[in-house]
Design an enzyme around this catalytic site. Structure first.
Site, short mmCIF file in Angstrom:
data_model
loop_
_atom_site.label_atom_id
_atom_site.label_comp_id
_atom_site.label_asym_id
_atom_site.label_seq_id
_atom_site.Cartn_x
_atom_site.Cartn_y
_atom_site.Cartn_z
N THR A 141 0.82 -1.22 0.00
CA THR A 141 0.00 0.00 0.00
C THR A 141 0.86 1.27 0.00
OG1 THR A 141 -1.36 -1.27 1.55
CG2 THR A 141 -2.03 1.02 1.15
N THR A 142 1.87 1.27 0.85
CA THR A 142 2.72 2.45 1.01
C THR A 142 3.38 2.81 -0.33
OG1 THR A 142 3.19 1.56 3.22
CG2 THR A 142 4.54 3.42 2.49
N TRP A 143 3.86 1.79 -0.97
CA TRP A 143 4.54 1.96 -2.27
C TRP A 143 3.55 2.44 -3.34
CZ3 TRP A 143 6.91 -2.81 -5.25
CH2 TRP A 143 7.81 -2.35 -6.22
N HIS A 189 -8.74 -0.68 1.88
CA HIS A 189 -8.55 -2.14 1.95
C HIS A 189 -9.90 -2.85 1.76
CE1 HIS A 189 -4.44 -1.86 3.27
NE2 HIS A 189 -4.69 -1.45 4.50
N ARG A 227 0.02 -9.30 -3.45
CA ARG A 227 1.36 -9.84 -3.24
C ARG A 227 1.24 -11.31 -2.86
NH1 ARG A 227 5.14 -7.28 1.62
NH2 ARG A 227 7.12 -8.01 0.79
#
Ligand code: PAP
Length: 371
Positions: free
Chosen positions: A113-115, A173, A197
């Site tokens: 998520t951060t990426w 999410h 992932r």
């Protein structure tokens, strides 16, 4: 009772979470109306209150299982959610006013998520910011645009949301099937970039995040890897089952490829340039030949890379406040950022079992995860 009285997570935490977003980022973006703290209409207040009351009534009736961060996860419409996520999902279903131009970074937790947030933000706003003063150098990607679930619970003002720059960017999410069909999903719905992932890396990343980083509620005993593994395999994980989450977005992306871009963390790691170009195209902002010649794609990939982001002061020492109780050190969003770290944690038996579940669940779907 006013909405503020109903809030159970502290009134000021929202302000703190998105202070930078409001103060530094929004004013630099085009087509915005600066959000003011508008007086909410009675109608809005009523809709919020009704949903909140429904949530309060429904929660004790839902099946529950041992939780990861919270004591329990509750099964709501087929998915396992924390109490806060049940409330947020209900608010999104009954209260949120989606706009067809909205863009969502959708992920199962711990899938990048951060990426993805960093990549979407940098790609969409690449003409607004100089690299030397880019907001990502001083703001954690989680603060660059709102996380829908937190935003709707903490701020609660959809009038505020209506004034955000268009296209509005959000992350979520929430499983695809739980999103309101009439306004968010389908051919005339919003745009989604989904990143998932390999489940083995998700499990390990998640387990380390909750235990080693002390994100789990302090009064709860530590969760062993064996327990976490069992829960994950049974599907009892945040917004899980993991496989149902992935399959929901996968099938929707096949039906509606113009609205959902389905990406895998491993592919993004292997060929970031290819996928960032694809991302830009999908979002209607393809890189021009001149931008490509200038190396702008490479710059975005570099800016958003694990190595770069994790070395920044803000991500080494800052924190992100999801609500008044749940604050995460930014450094905990950046652990290893590698493919295949599960090899250092899972036994052969665990690997065999989780691979078998993945094969069974994804059978016939056309979706596969690499090792
Ligand atoms: P969230 O669900 O709490 O938002 P999320 O960002 O989805 O977390 O996942 C965190 C994982 O992404 C971590 O993986 P790891 O535990 O296996 O290391 C984190 O290191 C990784 N990650 C964060 N930023 C990046 C990045 N820029 N590039 C690649 N991986 C990253």
């Amino acid at each position: 009772m006013s909405k503020e009285d109903l809030e159970d997570e502290g009134a000021t935490s929202f302000q703190k979470t998105y202070e930078k977003y409001r103060r530094d980022i929004i004013p630099a973006l085009p087509s915005h109306n600066l959000p003011e703290n508008k007086e909410e209409t009675n109608e809005e207040d009523e809709a919020y209150q009704k949903t909140y009351e429904k949530y309060r009534d429904i929660l004790p009736t839902l099946p529950k299982e041992k939780g990861w961060l919270t004591e329990y996860l509750f099964q709501y419409q087929g998915f396992w959610l924390s109490p806060g996520a049940v409330k947020a999902t209900m608010l999104v279903q009954h209260y949120f006013r989606a706009q067809p131009t909205d863009i969502f970074a959708a992920t199962p937790p711990k899938s990048g998520t951060t990426w993805l947030r960093a990549l979407i933000f940098a790609t969409m706003n690449r003409t607004q910011f100089e690299l030397s003063t880019h907001p990502l150098l001083t703001t954690n990607p989680h603060g660059c645009f709102p996380y829908l679930e937190t935003f709707i619970c903490e701020d609660g003002s959809i009038s505020n949301l209506d004034t955000f720059p268009c296209p509005r960017l959000f992350s979520t999410h929430i499983p695809y099937s739980l999103l309101p069909a009439e306004s968010m999903t389908g051919v005339s719905g919003c745009t989604f970039v989904y990143l998932c992932r390999n489940p083995k890396d998700v499990l390990v990343s998640k387990w380390i995040f909750i235990n080693i980083n002390k994100s789990r509620h302090k009064q709860l005993p530590a969760l062993s890897l064996e327990e976490a593994f069992e829960l994950f395999c049974q599907g009892t994980s945040h917004y899980g089952s993991f496989w149902e989450h992935v399959l929901g977005y996968w099938k929707a992306s096949l039906e509606n490829p113009k609205k959902i871009l389905f990406l895998k963390y491993e592919d993004l790691k292997n060929e970031p340039l290819v996928y960032v170009k694809r991302l830009a195209e999908f979002l209607g902002k393809p890189f021009t030949p001149e931008e490509e010649r200038n190396g702008d794609v490479e710059e975005i990939v570099r800016l958003c890379s694990f190595e770069n982001l994790s070395s920044l002061e803000i991500n080494k020492h800052g924190e992100h406040r999801f609500n008044s109780e749940y604050v995460v050190n930014n450094r905990d969003f950046f652990r290893k950022g590698q493919v295949g770290d599960w090899k250092n944690y899972l036994t052969d038996e665990m690997v065999k079992r989780i691979d078998q579940i993945t094969e069974e669940k994804l059978y016939g779907s056309g979706l596969r995860f690499g090792a």
